[in-house]
Design an enzyme around this catalytic site. Sequence first.
Site, mmCIF file in Angstrom:
data_model
loop_
_atom_site.group_PDB
_atom_site.id
_atom_site.type_symbol
_atom_site.label_atom_id
_atom_site.label_comp_id
_atom_site.label_asym_id
_atom_site.label_seq_id
_atom_site.Cartn_x
_atom_site.Cartn_y
_atom_site.Cartn_z
ATOM 1 N N ASP A 102 3.208 -0.587 9.496
ATOM 2 C CA ASP A 102 2.351 -1.055 8.401
ATOM 3 C C ASP A 102 3.154 -1.330 7.136
ATOM 4 O OD1 ASP A 102 -0.336 0.534 6.455
ATOM 5 O OD2 ASP A 102 0.360 -1.543 6.582
ATOM 6 N N ASP A 272 1.230 -7.846 4.649
ATOM 7 C CA ASP A 272 0.765 -6.561 5.157
ATOM 8 C C ASP A 272 0.493 -6.608 6.656
ATOM 9 O OD1 ASP A 272 -2.097 -4.373 4.464
ATOM 10 O OD2 ASP A 272 -0.245 -4.088 5.593
HETATM 11 O O1 LIG Z 1 -5.253 -0.296 3.107
HETATM 12 C C1 LIG Z 1 -4.413 -0.545 2.281
HETATM 13 C C2 LIG Z 1 -3.649 0.506 1.622
HETATM 14 C C3 LIG Z 1 -2.430 0.939 2.061
HETATM 15 C C4 LIG Z 1 -1.800 1.955 1.401
HETATM 16 C C5 LIG Z 1 -2.415 2.531 0.315
HETATM 17 C C6 LIG Z 1 -1.774 3.633 -0.352
HETATM 18 C C7 LIG Z 1 -2.276 4.393 -1.356
HETATM 19 C C8 LIG Z 1 -1.289 5.318 -1.650
HETATM 20 C C9 LIG Z 1 -0.228 5.046 -0.800
HETATM 21 O O2 LIG Z 1 -0.519 4.005 -0.017
HETATM 22 N N1 LIG Z 1 -3.624 2.126 -0.144
HETATM 23 C C10 LIG Z 1 -4.225 1.111 0.483
HETATM 24 O O3 LIG Z 1 -5.424 0.629 0.082
HETATM 25 N N2 LIG Z 1 -4.143 -1.819 1.919
HETATM 26 C C11 LIG Z 1 -4.847 -2.908 2.532
HETATM 27 C C12 LIG Z 1 -6.203 -3.088 1.920
HETATM 28 C C13 LIG Z 1 -6.450 -2.708 0.624
HETATM 29 C C14 LIG Z 1 -7.735 -2.917 0.131
HETATM 30 C C15 LIG Z 1 -8.693 -3.469 0.954
HETATM 31 C C16 LIG Z 1 -8.359 -3.780 2.237
HETATM 32 N N3 LIG Z 1 -7.140 -3.592 2.702
HETATM 33 C C17 LIG Z 1 -3.125 -2.086 0.916
HETATM 34 C C18 LIG Z 1 -1.959 -2.775 1.461
HETATM 35 C C19 LIG Z 1 -2.907 -3.396 0.438
#
Ligand SMILES: O=C(c1ccc(-c2ccco2)nc1O)N(Cc1ccccn1)C1CC1
Length: 382
Positions: A102, A272
């Site tokens: 990821d 991503d």
């Molecule tokens: O799921 C995540 C995501 C990955 C990691 C973290 C995170 C917080 C703290 C460390 O890592 N927080 C996220 O939210 N997306 C994709 C996404 C975001 C919002 C809506 C849909 N898809 C991040 C890569 C953009």
Amino acid sequence: MAHYLSAAALVASAALTAAAPAAKGDFSIDQVSKGSFYKSGPLAMAKTYSKYAKHGAVMPENVSIAATAASTGSVSASPESYDESYLIPVSIGGTTFHLDLDTGSSDLWVFSTQQPASQRSGHTAYKQTGTKKSGYTWNISYGDGSGAKGDVYVDKVVVGGVTATSQAVEAATSVSSSFTSDTDNDGLIGAAFSSINTVSPQQQLTFFDNVKNSLSQKLFAARLRYHTAGTYDYGYIDSSKYSGSIHYVPVNTANGFWEFTASGVSGSSIADTGTTLLYIPDSNVDAYYANVDSASYDSSQGGYTFDCDESLPDWTVTIGSGSITVPGEYINFAPVSGNTCFGGIQSSDGIGFNIFGDIFLKATYTVFDQTQSSPRLGFAQG
Ligand SMILES: O=C(c1ccc(-c2ccco2)nc1O)N(Cc1ccccn1)C1CC1
């Protein structure tokens, strides 16, 4: 810490072969290298220091480090149903886990025997083969509402033949239901920047950050594919996996993501591999589906749907000096009910940035590059 040259690195040597005399009485020797050659100056210097060590020559550490054999590797990336996610085999403490690589997060976490048996049924679970980092915990929430938490161990991790001898392995004590129900997936291996790793009280490095100095080139490249297995390459670029040229754009690391700007797509975008679909602004989404007769926004499904039999237009985007085309076929993501299908292009409004997920990446060879003073992304047509 002593730096040892690999035996292979020291094997390289030139052998001299005498040629037959030109004529009776005359004598000459042609020096011919017997096929071996030094690929780098440091290797040649290291060989010389080693050769004269018995005479007291001491190899400077910088020569030893520079000459230490550099590694590359490649690992298969197998799609789950409908290319929902792509899983790679990862060896942790000698056990193989199938993890979602990821580039949108930075925690390497796995199911573990610390979870209730019901929560980890069907999954490979980590049995604490490594050393526990006492008092360390982790807790991550993803954009789709899923999440996981647990404690931390240090263990040997191997991906495609590339080894991190002391990798932080985040063992789950609890995961959300969508992880439990996806029994193909034993966890995640994050490949965004270590600045957003969630381990407390001390953040840990990603696998890539731990191995990048040992790689031939500080980069990894994603070749995800439509409905079939692709690869992640570590330390090298495989020119057989793309057509045309790789076009590079600068990356903004302030949010910890592989964040870049795409022309004609307003706002920031991130590459991503852990996100299934392609999320772009409403205006771009509406413009795309205006060309799909049966398409409409279905609030009950939370996105654009259309007749599964309809042929979809390609989607082309310019990134830096290059352009990428996503075939229309890739944008028919999956059936949702009857003969209605869900679109692979959906709105990023409300997320805060655009997400170039697997629907886009599977049309490319994407290079996640830290070979320069600042990180960059390279995109080529797959
Ligand atoms: O799921 C995540 C995501 C990955 C990691 C973290 C995170 C917080 C703290 C460390 O890592 N927080 C996220 O939210 N997306 C994709 C996404 C975001 C919002 C809506 C849909 N898809 C991040 C890569 C953009």
